[in-house]
Design a protein around this motif. Structure first.
Motif, PDB file in Angstrom:
ATOM      1  N   LYS A  97      32.330  29.824  37.126  1.00  8.21           N
ATOM      2  CA  LYS A  97      32.068  31.261  37.233  1.00  8.21           C
ATOM      3  C   LYS A  97      33.374  31.981  37.522  1.00  8.21           C
ATOM      4  O   LYS A  97      34.072  31.659  38.484  1.00  8.21           O
ATOM      5  CB  LYS A  97      31.054  31.561  38.337  1.00  8.21           C
ATOM      6  CG  LYS A  97      30.536  32.995  38.288  1.00  8.21           C
ATOM      7  CD  LYS A  97      29.798  33.247  36.996  1.00  8.21           C
ATOM      8  CE  LYS A  97      29.498  34.730  36.793  1.00  8.21           C
ATOM      9  NZ  LYS A  97      28.917  34.994  35.480  1.00  8.21           N
ATOM     10  N   ASN A  98      33.707  32.971  36.687  1.00  3.72           N
ATOM     11  CA  ASN A  98      34.946  33.716  36.874  1.00  3.72           C
ATOM     12  C   ASN A  98      34.856  34.617  38.096  1.00  3.72           C
ATOM     13  O   ASN A  98      33.770  35.095  38.460  1.00  3.72           O
ATOM     14  CB  ASN A  98      35.246  34.562  35.640  1.00  3.72           C
ATOM     15  CG  ASN A  98      35.562  33.720  34.425  1.00  3.72           C
ATOM     16  OD1 ASN A  98      36.144  32.643  34.540  1.00  3.72           O
ATOM     17  ND2 ASN A  98      35.185  34.202  33.250  1.00  3.72           N
ATOM     18  N   PRO A  99      35.989  34.890  38.759  1.00  2.00           N
ATOM     19  CA  PRO A  99      35.988  35.789  39.927  1.00  2.00           C
ATOM     20  C   PRO A  99      35.464  37.175  39.579  1.00  2.00           C
ATOM     21  O   PRO A  99      35.737  37.699  38.491  1.00  2.00           O
ATOM     22  CB  PRO A  99      37.463  35.846  40.324  1.00  2.00           C
ATOM     23  CG  PRO A  99      38.060  34.592  39.792  1.00  2.00           C
ATOM     24  CD  PRO A  99      37.325  34.328  38.504  1.00  2.00           C
ATOM     25  N   GLU A 100      34.691  37.750  40.476  1.00  2.00           N
ATOM     26  CA  GLU A 100      34.143  39.088  40.313  1.00  2.00           C
ATOM     27  C   GLU A 100      34.474  39.908  41.554  1.00  2.00           C
ATOM     28  O   GLU A 100      34.845  39.371  42.598  1.00  2.00           O
ATOM     29  CB  GLU A 100      32.620  39.034  40.113  1.00  2.00           C
ATOM     30  CG  GLU A 100      32.150  38.219  38.923  1.00  2.00           C
ATOM     31  CD  GLU A 100      32.376  38.925  37.597  1.00  2.00           C
ATOM     32  OE1 GLU A 100      32.810  40.099  37.603  1.00  2.00           O
ATOM     33  OE2 GLU A 100      32.111  38.303  36.550  1.00  2.00           O
ATOM     34  N   ASP A 101      34.303  41.215  41.424  1.00  2.02           N
ATOM     35  CA  ASP A 101      34.460  42.123  42.565  1.00  2.02           C
ATOM     36  C   ASP A 101      33.078  42.339  43.178  1.00  2.02           C
ATOM     37  O   ASP A 101      32.146  42.779  42.508  1.00  2.02           O
ATOM     38  CB  ASP A 101      35.044  43.453  42.091  1.00  2.02           C
ATOM     39  CG  ASP A 101      35.271  44.427  43.237  1.00  2.02           C
ATOM     40  OD1 ASP A 101      35.415  43.976  44.395  1.00  2.02           O
ATOM     41  OD2 ASP A 101      35.293  45.645  42.989  1.00  2.02           O
ATOM     42  N   PHE A 102      32.947  42.000  44.466  1.00  2.00           N
ATOM     43  CA  PHE A 102      31.674  42.153  45.171  1.00  2.00           C
ATOM     44  C   PHE A 102      31.825  43.243  46.228  1.00  2.00           C
ATOM     45  O   PHE A 102      32.812  43.265  46.956  1.00  2.00           O
ATOM     46  CB  PHE A 102      31.268  40.835  45.837  1.00  2.00           C
ATOM     47  CG  PHE A 102      31.138  39.694  44.877  1.00  2.00           C
ATOM     48  CD1 PHE A 102      29.984  39.510  44.141  1.00  2.00           C
ATOM     49  CD2 PHE A 102      32.184  38.802  44.690  1.00  2.00           C
ATOM     50  CE1 PHE A 102      29.866  38.453  43.242  1.00  2.00           C
ATOM     51  CE2 PHE A 102      32.080  37.743  43.801  1.00  2.00           C
ATOM     52  CZ  PHE A 102      30.913  37.568  43.070  1.00  2.00           C
ATOM     53  N   GLU A 103      30.837  44.139  46.303  1.00  2.00           N
ATOM     54  CA  GLU A 103      30.938  45.231  47.282  1.00  2.00           C
ATOM     55  C   GLU A 103      29.682  45.423  48.109  1.00  2.00           C
ATOM     56  O   GLU A 103      29.644  46.313  48.958  1.00  2.00           O
ATOM     57  CB  GLU A 103      31.292  46.548  46.574  1.00  2.00           C
ATOM     58  CG  GLU A 103      32.711  46.589  46.036  1.00  2.00           C
ATOM     59  CD  GLU A 103      33.241  47.999  45.862  1.00  2.00           C
ATOM     60  OE1 GLU A 103      32.554  48.954  46.252  1.00  2.00           O
ATOM     61  OE2 GLU A 103      34.358  48.130  45.327  1.00  2.00           O
TER      62      GLU A 103
END
Length: 269
Positions: free
Chosen positions: A137-143
């Protein structure tokens, strides 16, 4: 002239306690907090807990109903790499989500647990939940995230198809589970904060100009439920959302010059 107009507009709003679109202004956050990126109301308290975004202090901050600082807790073993959201469990423990990833280069993330009994202290050593991404799984931005049945549900910030990770609430290192992939209808759907009601029956997801209310879902299959879009008729950098009651929502936005930096309320009914 522009500055004077903005000042007059601000004075008018504050003095008349008017609403902006569908949002009711409750108060303005103290000037020194410009990048409030989360909101959470703790157990048995009217304190609104907030944090600030990446590069700010590693402090958990409590506000009163007027937006003034009444608690300021330094987390001694943490660094604000990119703090994005807060959540609270049924025991009143507060969790800080350090999982922002704007450049999408992070592969490991942290959640700091501040125990309920320590919320009156000036500094604490937090417990740490660390997680990495599922395989391939590629890195994502989590908020955004919330806790449900002792697991964290963590949402990536995407305009279209986003993912939800599931991480067990236990101290130590974990590999996150890819729980859901979903695409909300419409445009400009980046999720900036999330919460679940105390009764576990309603999920809310925040965007700069709207929120989604999700009900009647089965167990933790969130998007099997009914999804209602609530438009605010107001666009600002809204980064914090939480339930005050099962139907009353608290929302915060970041301050930019003379605009933003408010605590709003919104009624789901």
């Amino acid at each position: 002239m522009i500055y004077i107009k903005r000042l007059i507009f601000l004075i008018f709003i504050v003095s008349s306690c008017q609403s902006i679109g569908q949002l009711k202004i409750e108060s303005r956050i103290v000037n020194e907090l410009t990048e409030v990126s989360a909101a959470e109301i703790g157990k048995d308290s009217d304190i609104l807990w907030v944090i600030q975004d990446a590069g700010n202090s590693n402090n958990l901050i409590g506000l009163d109903k007027n937006g003034n600082i009444v608690r300021n807790i330094r987390i001694t073993n943490a660094k604000n790499k990119d703090w994005e959201d807060l959540t609270c469990d049924s025991q009143g423990n507060i969790y800080i989500g350090d999982f922002g990833n704007n450049k999408k280069k992070r592969e490991t993330f942290k959640i700091y647990k501040v125990n309920y009994d320590d919320l009156n202290l000036n500094s604490v050593t937090a417990e740490i939940i660390e997680f990495s991404l599922p395989k391939n799984k590629n890195p994502e931005d989590f908020e955004s995230f919330f806790i449900y049945n002792n697991s964290f549900y963590i949402f990536s910030k995407e305009n279209k198809n986003f993912i939800v990770l599931k991480v067990n609430n236990s101290i130590g290192k974990h590999v996150a589970e890819l729980h859901t992939e979903y695409n909300l209808s419409g445009k400009n759907n980046k999720i900036t904060s999330a919460d679940i009601s105390d009764n576990g029956k309603t999920v809310i997801l925040l965007n700069h100009d709207k929120l989604w209310e999700i009900t009647n879902f089965e167990t933790d299959d969130i998007f099997s439920g009914a999804i209602t879009e609530h438009k605010f008729d107001h666009d600002s950098q809204k980064e914090g959302i939480c339930f005050k009651t099962d139907s009353t929502i608290i929302i915060t936005d970041e301050r930019k010059n003379s605009e933003g930096g408010y605590i709003y309320s919104f009624n789901l009914n």
